[in-house]
Scaffold this active site. Structure first.
Site, PDB file in Angstrom:
ATOM      1  N   MET A 231       8.558 -13.376 103.437  1.00  0.00           N
ATOM      2  CA  MET A 231       7.666 -12.541 102.636  1.00  0.00           C
ATOM      3  C   MET A 231       6.714 -13.327 101.747  1.00  0.00           C
ATOM      4  O   MET A 231       5.644 -12.853 101.418  1.00  0.00           O
ATOM      5  CB  MET A 231       8.491 -11.571 101.800  1.00  0.00           C
ATOM      6  CG  MET A 231       9.137 -10.490 102.666  1.00  0.00           C
ATOM      7  SD  MET A 231       9.799  -9.107 101.704  1.00  0.00           S
ATOM      8  CE  MET A 231      10.991  -9.946 100.667  1.00  0.00           C
TER       9      MET A 231
ATOM     10  N   TYR B 180       2.160 -10.132 115.696  1.00  0.00           N
ATOM     11  CA  TYR B 180       3.614 -10.185 115.938  1.00  0.00           C
ATOM     12  C   TYR B 180       3.847 -10.720 117.343  1.00  0.00           C
ATOM     13  O   TYR B 180       3.098 -10.395 118.258  1.00  0.00           O
ATOM     14  CB  TYR B 180       4.180  -8.775 115.810  1.00  0.00           C
ATOM     15  CG  TYR B 180       5.674  -8.709 115.561  1.00  0.00           C
ATOM     16  CD1 TYR B 180       6.196  -9.102 114.336  1.00  0.00           C
ATOM     17  CD2 TYR B 180       6.545  -8.241 116.525  1.00  0.00           C
ATOM     18  CE1 TYR B 180       7.556  -9.019 114.089  1.00  0.00           C
ATOM     19  CE2 TYR B 180       7.913  -8.151 116.282  1.00  0.00           C
ATOM     20  CZ  TYR B 180       8.409  -8.537 115.065  1.00  0.00           C
ATOM     21  OH  TYR B 180       9.761  -8.458 114.817  1.00  0.00           O
TER      22      TYR B 180
END
Lengths: 401, 401
Positions: B302, B94
């Site tokens: 996703m 991240y």
């Protein structure tokens, strides 16, 4: 001679040329038109059905224009470029659709379209109420798809801009599409300052070359991507002479080492504007060179691939993607704003900061027959379709003898 | 007990748990730390190296906090969600990186990170100069990656917001990431009015459900895309109860007939906002439903596929693509703007227009040993990693006995 008359001539003549128009063009069953000999006057390059320009285009003679109605002018076209989008319009694959030219044919079920979107005209006559234009002024079209491949046209004042003095015919004839596209893309998205960097692909195209020059005039640094080719070093030199800071092939862009090189060039400064007319894989790579809060502006997709980007660039680097279409710009802006932009670009041209595009003039002579002129234009479009021209072709359709 | 002392305990204890931490965590060669018994006090869920959360997380006890320094508060965390991004942070994939918690370990070459970005705390003690907070006030974190999976923490005033009264613990603990993401995406890009339409995918996610509810509260109509599944009709009903105008599966989106259906629903009105947390092919199809001058805002991917769009959508339909990241929003906005947004969302919650997310509370009990607590949290993360939880898990780390 009435325009219905001209239309009748077209109806009668077109079916005689094999492979062209006869399928799409059908005489009304209650045909009251009659053929007539070709008269002295004007000529336009027209089509009545979408398709391959080399098959659907025709030269079409029409008489001298009647005196201009109020708030209009009669203009003689001096030069009109054949832009790639013009081909797409004729093919029927472009979102902007021309309106049929009812001055050439009023029969609603037999529309005639005049080719060409951009062009330089000279004012021959002005209608009542026209104060800003006079005879011999130069004008360019800002109405999209107005049909510029013609020797003459009657135009509404609101659809043209007067051209500032001091430009060459070629500069003026190509000032309304590519240079403003370059100028607006450089100004409407990222707030750039002198010394800032931009990246662009298709840098050798007409827009790309305008971007290089306008950026150089503004003090922006450019990293320019081009296809590899036999004469790539010559092209690099040419673009560098125009003001390109760096010129890089897509092959070099695919090499991971480029990223470090670019960092050295920019001193680590974020690149905040990318201009794209290619899309596909190399554009994904180019987008990865952009810094935080950058804008990627697309105005073409020569690869015919989609624009495909990692979502993380949007979320975490705050990338924004936009499109630019000069046609939309014109339709959203006031006459004053259009005039202002034209003045800015003309000043750059006069100052030698924005050169003529590489071009050649292709003339449809006034003494040629429509049949011979039709063949000539179709041959030209066939050669353009095969990519046989490196240069921008500027069409000159002479008045007919 | 000093924080170095806590650190020493961790150094000594971790290697005893097989398969966890011992590779990444090495004792300094001149180790002067000593082990000590677990003291009553606090506990945090920590890691010292990036990797699979089910392998790198540990429960870590530490003593009562010292009195808060000026302009800070000591808070006890009541609940802290385990959000998908928290997993990515621990994995090290991240972009937002946490800072090591130096109150837990000051040894620079042995950083300890506390998991968790979002959470609800209760003020236990305030430092000098704190006027806007008092004991027992509820606060939420607006500093990213502040380490909320803990029983207690000392926080700077500028990193927290006071929570308006009248919310449940679960509402308050989940108010700083998903609801503001939904709210800001609905407001910051397209200027929507009552009766306007939006499309979104991943509509059953926490953000998606907040979008449905906030849009319904504002009078916007939503077309919501979800994956097909066994209980799809139940899910459709659930989303419709929340206020979804239409719920459509990606399979139905792939069917060409949907376009006409959407046109009937909207009465041909341009859809000017799309929200995307999926990317890939179905998002390309969703983008084609957008009208002119639309904005497509991405906040996730996703599908792990890129966002791939025809360039023509940008050029001719004036599509603009953006990303949204609530972390950036917080870092760009003033304390007043953050407080304002929190008030707006709290009001929606109090009015019953924005419900608790479906959730369950997972408690790390105060009497458990760190070893047992570590096993428990790792098992939980393993199950979350396998997608075994439909509900949002809210962590409650109790003070240690």
């Amino acid at each position: 001679m009435s325009s219905v008359h001209s239309c009748a001539r077209a109806l009668a003549r077109w079916p005689q040329r094999p492979g062209q128009l006869q399928h799409a063009w059908r005489l009304p069953s209650n045909n009251t038109f009659s053929t007539s000999p070709v008269l002295a006057g004007n000529r336009a390059i027209v089509y009545n059905t979408n398709g391959d320009p080399a098959r659907v285009l025709s030269a079409f003679s029409f008489p001298e224009l009647p005196p201009p109605p109020p708030n209009t002018a009669n203009i003689r076209f001096l030069l009109a470029p054949i832009n790639p989008a013009d081909i797409n319009v004729i093919e029927g694959v472009y979102p902007a659709k021309p309106e049929p030219d009812v001055s050439l044919c009023q029969a609603k079920d037999h529309p005639i379209f005049v080719g060409g979107n951009e062009g330089l005209g000279k004012v021959m006559d002005i209608g009542e109420g026209v104060v800003d234009l006079q005879k011999d002024d130069w004008v360019v079209m800002t109405k999209a798809q107005s049909g510029t491949w013609s020797s003459a046209k009657n135009v509404a004042l609101s659809d043209v801009l007067k051209v500032p003095k001091g430009l060459s015919e070629a500069q003026a004839a190509t000032i309304t599409v590519n240079p403003p596209t370059a100028y607006n893309m450089l100004h409407d998205f990222a707030q750039l300052a002198e010394g800032d960097w931009i990246v662009q692909n298709g840098a050798n195209g007409a827009v790309g070359q305008a971007v290089i020059q306008i950026a150089a005039a503004k003090g922006y640094k450019t990293i320019n991507f081009i296809r590899d080719r036999d004469d790539v070093e010559l092209l690099k030199q040419h673009l560098e002479l125009l003001g390109a800071t760096h010129v890089v092939t897509y092959d070099e862009l695919s090499d991971k080492s480029l990223r470090a090189k670019v960092k050295t060039w920019t001193g680590g400064k974020d690149i905040r504007l990318g201009l794209n007319c290619v899309s596909g894989k190399t554009t994904t790579l180019m987008a990865r060179l952009l810094g935080n809060n950058a804008h990627l502006v697309s105005y073409g997709a020569m690869s015919k691939e989609p624009l495909s980007l990692p979502t993380s660039l949007f979320i975490f680097k705050n990338l924004a993607c936009h499109g630019f279409w000069q046609t939309r710009w014109y339709s959203n802006k006031s006459l004053e704003q259009r005039q202002e932009l034209l003045k800015t670009l003309a000043a750059l041209m006069r100052d030698g900061k924005l050169r003529d595009p590489d071009h050649e003039v292709f003339t449809i002579g006034g003494t040629e027959s429509d049949v011979s002129a039709s063949e000539k234009i179709c041959n030209l479009l066939a050669r353009l379709g095969q990519g046989m021209y490196g240069k921008k072709v500027l069409l000159r359709v002479e008045e007919t003898a």
